[in-house]
Write a protein that holds these residues in place. Structure first.
Motif, PDB file in Angstrom:
ATOM      1  N   THR A   1       0.822  -1.206   0.000  1.00 40.83           N
ATOM      2  CA  THR A   1       0.000   0.000   0.000  1.00 40.83           C
ATOM      3  C   THR A   1       0.857   1.257   0.000  1.00 40.83           C
ATOM      4  N   GLY A   2       0.662   2.086  -1.010  1.00 44.09           N
ATOM      5  CA  GLY A   2       1.414   3.331  -1.131  1.00 44.09           C
ATOM      6  C   GLY A   2       2.785   3.166  -1.752  1.00 44.09           C
ATOM      7  N   VAL A   3       3.198   1.941  -1.995  1.00 43.82           N
ATOM      8  CA  VAL A   3       4.509   1.691  -2.624  1.00 43.82           C
ATOM      9  C   VAL A   3       4.289   1.030  -3.980  1.00 43.82           C
ATOM     10  N   LEU A   4       3.883  -0.231  -3.965  1.00 46.04           N
ATOM     11  CA  LEU A   4       3.616  -0.939  -5.212  1.00 46.04           C
ATOM     12  C   LEU A   4       2.159  -0.820  -5.644  1.00 46.04           C
ATOM     13  N   ALA A   5       1.265  -0.587  -4.705  1.00 45.02           N
ATOM     14  CA  ALA A   5      -0.165  -0.667  -4.999  1.00 45.02           C
ATOM     15  C   ALA A   5      -0.930   0.524  -4.437  1.00 45.02           C
ATOM     16  N   ARG A   6      -2.021   0.859  -5.111  1.00 42.66           N
ATOM     17  CA  ARG A   6      -2.926   1.896  -4.594  1.00 42.66           C
ATOM     18  C   ARG A   6      -3.957   1.307  -3.667  1.00 42.66           C
ATOM     19  N   GLY A   7      -4.046  -0.022  -3.659  1.00 39.94           N
ATOM     20  CA  GLY A   7      -5.011  -0.662  -2.783  1.00 39.94           C
ATOM     21  C   GLY A   7      -4.778  -2.155  -2.709  1.00 39.94           C
ATOM     22  N   VAL A   8      -5.380  -2.774  -1.698  1.00 41.49           N
ATOM     23  CA  VAL A   8      -5.247  -4.209  -1.464  1.00 41.49           C
ATOM     24  C   VAL A   8      -6.632  -4.824  -1.466  1.00 41.49           C
ATOM     25  N   VAL A   9      -6.826  -5.845  -2.277  1.00 42.40           N
ATOM     26  CA  VAL A   9      -8.086  -6.596  -2.285  1.00 42.40           C
ATOM     27  C   VAL A   9      -7.980  -7.679  -1.214  1.00 42.40           C
ATOM     28  N   GLY A  10      -8.940  -7.730  -0.325  1.00 44.06           N
ATOM     29  CA  GLY A  10      -8.879  -8.637   0.820  1.00 44.06           C
ATOM     30  C   GLY A  10      -8.410  -7.844   2.041  1.00 44.06           C
ATOM     31  N   PRO A  11      -7.217  -8.144   2.581  1.00 41.83           N
ATOM     32  CA  PRO A  11      -6.370  -9.291   2.250  1.00 41.83           C
ATOM     33  C   PRO A  11      -6.964 -10.592   2.791  1.00 41.83           C
ATOM     34  N   PHE A  12      -6.546 -11.703   2.187  1.00 45.67           N
ATOM     35  CA  PHE A  12      -7.054 -13.008   2.565  1.00 45.67           C
ATOM     36  C   PHE A  12      -6.128 -13.605   3.629  1.00 45.67           C
ATOM     37  N   VAL A  13      -6.310 -13.126   4.854  1.00 43.90           N
ATOM     38  CA  VAL A  13      -5.442 -13.492   5.970  1.00 43.90           C
ATOM     39  C   VAL A  13      -5.752 -14.895   6.458  1.00 43.90           C
ATOM     40  N   ASP A  14      -4.688 -15.672   6.678  1.00 45.91           N
ATOM     41  CA  ASP A  14      -4.818 -17.056   7.158  1.00 45.91           C
ATOM     42  C   ASP A  14      -5.701 -17.894   6.247  1.00 45.91           C
ATOM     43  N   MET A  15      -5.674 -17.567   4.961  1.00 45.43           N
ATOM     44  CA  MET A  15      -6.404 -18.349   3.970  1.00 45.43           C
ATOM     45  C   MET A  15      -5.421 -18.973   2.996  1.00 45.43           C
ATOM     46  N   PRO A  16      -5.808 -20.049   2.305  1.00 46.49           N
ATOM     47  CA  PRO A  16      -4.882 -20.724   1.391  1.00 46.49           C
ATOM     48  C   PRO A  16      -4.364 -19.796   0.296  1.00 46.49           C
ATOM     49  N   ALA A  17      -3.142 -20.053  -0.137  1.00 46.00           N
ATOM     50  CA  ALA A  17      -2.520 -19.215  -1.166  1.00 46.00           C
ATOM     51  C   ALA A  17      -3.355 -19.170  -2.434  1.00 46.00           C
ATOM     52  N   GLY A  18      -4.010 -20.283  -2.770  1.00 49.25           N
ATOM     53  CA  GLY A  18      -4.806 -20.319  -3.987  1.00 49.25           C
ATOM     54  C   GLY A  18      -5.960 -19.351  -3.994  1.00 49.25           C
ATOM     55  N   THR A  19      -6.391 -18.900  -2.803  1.00 49.87           N
ATOM     56  CA  THR A  19      -7.493 -17.928  -2.720  1.00 49.87           C
ATOM     57  C   THR A  19      -7.159 -16.666  -3.509  1.00 49.87           C
ATOM     58  N   ALA A  20      -5.942 -16.172  -3.342  1.00 53.55           N
ATOM     59  CA  ALA A  20      -5.538 -14.953  -4.044  1.00 53.55           C
ATOM     60  C   ALA A  20      -5.536 -15.162  -5.549  1.00 53.55           C
ATOM     61  N   LEU A  21      -5.094 -16.333  -5.990  1.00 54.45           N
ATOM     62  CA  LEU A  21      -5.050 -16.591  -7.430  1.00 54.45           C
ATOM     63  C   LEU A  21      -6.438 -16.730  -8.020  1.00 54.45           C
ATOM     64  N   ARG A  22      -7.364 -17.314  -7.262  1.00 55.07           N
ATOM     65  CA  ARG A  22      -8.735 -17.406  -7.769  1.00 55.07           C
ATOM     66  C   ARG A  22      -9.343 -16.016  -7.921  1.00 55.07           C
ATOM     67  N   MET A  23      -9.061 -15.125  -6.967  1.00 52.12           N
ATOM     68  CA  MET A  23      -9.546 -13.756  -7.074  1.00 52.12           C
ATOM     69  C   MET A  23      -8.914 -13.051  -8.263  1.00 52.12           C
ATOM     70  N   LYS A  24      -7.604 -13.274  -8.477  1.00 50.71           N
ATOM     71  CA  LYS A  24      -6.933 -12.629  -9.611  1.00 50.71           C
ATOM     72  C   LYS A  24      -7.488 -13.136 -10.939  1.00 50.71           C
ATOM     73  N   ILE A  25      -7.766 -14.428 -11.025  1.00 50.04           N
ATOM     74  CA  ILE A  25      -8.331 -14.977 -12.255  1.00 50.04           C
ATOM     75  C   ILE A  25      -9.682 -14.340 -12.546  1.00 50.04           C
ATOM     76  N   ILE A  26     -10.505 -14.195 -11.517  1.00 51.06           N
ATOM     77  CA  ILE A  26     -11.809 -13.551 -11.701  1.00 51.06           C
ATOM     78  C   ILE A  26     -11.626 -12.100 -12.138  1.00 51.06           C
ATOM     79  N   ALA A  27     -10.693 -11.386 -11.498  1.00 50.72           N
ATOM     80  CA  ALA A  27     -10.436  -9.994 -11.877  1.00 50.72           C
ATOM     81  C   ALA A  27      -9.970  -9.897 -13.325  1.00 50.72           C
ATOM     82  N   ASN A  28      -9.161 -10.864 -13.765  1.00 55.85           N
ATOM     83  CA  ASN A  28      -8.654 -10.838 -15.136  1.00 55.85           C
ATOM     84  C   ASN A  28      -9.775 -10.946 -16.158  1.00 55.85           C
ATOM     85  N   THR A  29     -10.894 -11.591 -15.807  1.00 56.11           N
ATOM     86  CA  THR A  29     -11.980 -11.690 -16.780  1.00 56.11           C
ATOM     87  C   THR A  29     -12.537 -10.310 -17.119  1.00 56.11           C
ATOM     88  N   PHE A  30     -12.483  -9.373 -16.162  1.00 52.68           N
ATOM     89  CA  PHE A  30     -12.911  -8.005 -16.455  1.00 52.68           C
ATOM     90  C   PHE A  30     -11.949  -7.344 -17.440  1.00 52.68           C
TER      91      PHE A  30
END
Length: 322
Positions: free
Chosen positions: A159-188
């Motif tokens: 936040t404020g360095v590489l990104a203007r915002g963070v989706v989630g974050p998906f704390v204490d959740m499996p790593a694949g959760t972030a990738l599933r969200m990114k795949i959905i975002a990519n469809t847009f």
């Protein structure tokens, strides 16, 4: 004291992100850079402020010194190879945080996380959304998932360095959760590119000219301009002719777009949700991949070249002459 940070993988996003880390990351030691093609790392250091970055000549050498290690490589095979090198000597990374910025299959992220945990380190899957221009402006969207403490340690570099915002974050959740969200975002993102490509080619074939559709998009969709608005990104690249002029390292490599669309189709199959938009993206993107002119080829093709592919299908030239 600020952590020692290492970055592995210097594609377009990686180079822009490393520049941001050296200028906005509040690092107190040089950013450690590793790239398979060493000259790319040396070239980047030469363009950064003296003393803010340093090339390391092996993954192991950099990992031994770093507290947080980012990887930003091209595909699943490259992830497997990179983490194999990182985990070759578990003592080197024990207690450290490894952050995967790349977009891969969720199963690859899960496998990586398990291997990292077994070595006594923490893994945060953190794919990012946005083109290189957004990375350069610190305007990416980041999607982190992983252990609570590891995510907390990485957030100040997002936040404020590489990104203007963070989706989630998906704390204490499996790593694949972030990738599933990114795949959905990519469809847009991919859907916007596909829609614009077909609409511009249709306007060209109708004698209206793609520019008037660009005017409509500007008036109807782009009142709030951001570096990650896909209508802004793809309309500009299509109408300006950048889709066939970009050459090496285009802003949106067509082979990566195909990969991302297929990931979305796989996710739909996995969940039993039929989706058709990414099929259209794959169709047009594969036409770009097979094009023999300046817009084609796996290393030069731009996903925005779907406009050129749609023009060709309409009996027009791949290049719009801009």
């Amino acid at each position: 004291m600020a952590p020692v940070v290492m970055w592995i993988g210097l594609g377009s996003i990686g180079r822009a992100a490393c520049t941001r880390l050296t200028t906005h990351g509040n690092l107190t030691s040089p950013l450690l850079l590793y790239n398979r093609t060493q000259q790319r790392a040396h070239d980047l250091v030469a363009h950064l402020a003296p003393g803010t970055a340093e090339v390391v000549h092996s993954i192991a050498a950099g990992a031994a010194r770093a507290d947080i290690i980012f990887t930003c490589v091209s595909n699943d095979a490259a992830v497997d190879a990179t983490y194999r090198a990182l985990l070759e000597n578990p003592e080197v990374i024990r207690g450290k945080i490894l952050v995967g910025v790349e977009t891969v299959h969720p199963a690859t992220a899960e496998r990586t996380a398990e291997r990292v945990r077994a070595a006594g380190a923490a893994f945060v899957a953190c794919p990012v959304l946005g083109p290189p221009a957004a990375a350069a402006a610190g305007a990416l969207l980041a999607i982190p998932a992983g252990p609570r403490d590891a995510v907390a340690a990485v957030l100040p570099l997002l936040t404020g360095v590489l990104a203007r915002g963070v989706v989630g974050p998906f704390v204490d959740m499996p790593a694949g959760t972030a990738l599933r969200m990114k795949i959905i975002a990519n469809t847009f993102t991919l859907g916007a590119a596909t829609l614009l490509a077909e609409a511009f080619a249709l306007a060209d074939a109708a004698g209206l000219g793609a520019g008037v559709v660009g005017q409509f998009v500007e008036m109807n969709f782009l009142q709030q301009q951001t570096a990650t608005n896909p209508f802004r990104v793809y309309a500009d690249r299509m109408l300006s002719g950048e889709y066939y002029k970009a050459g090496e390292n285009p802003a949106g490599a067509v082979e990566l777009g195909i990969k991302d669309a297929r990931l979305a189709l796989e996710l739909g199959l996995e969940l039993g949700v039929p989706i058709r938009g990414p099929e259209t993206t794959v169709y047009w993107a594969e036409q770009v991949l097979g094009y023999d002119g300046r817009g084609g080829g796996s290393t030069e093709g731009d996903i925005a070249g779907m406009y050129g592919a749609a023009r060709k299908a309409a009996g027009l030239g791949f290049e719009n002459g801009a």
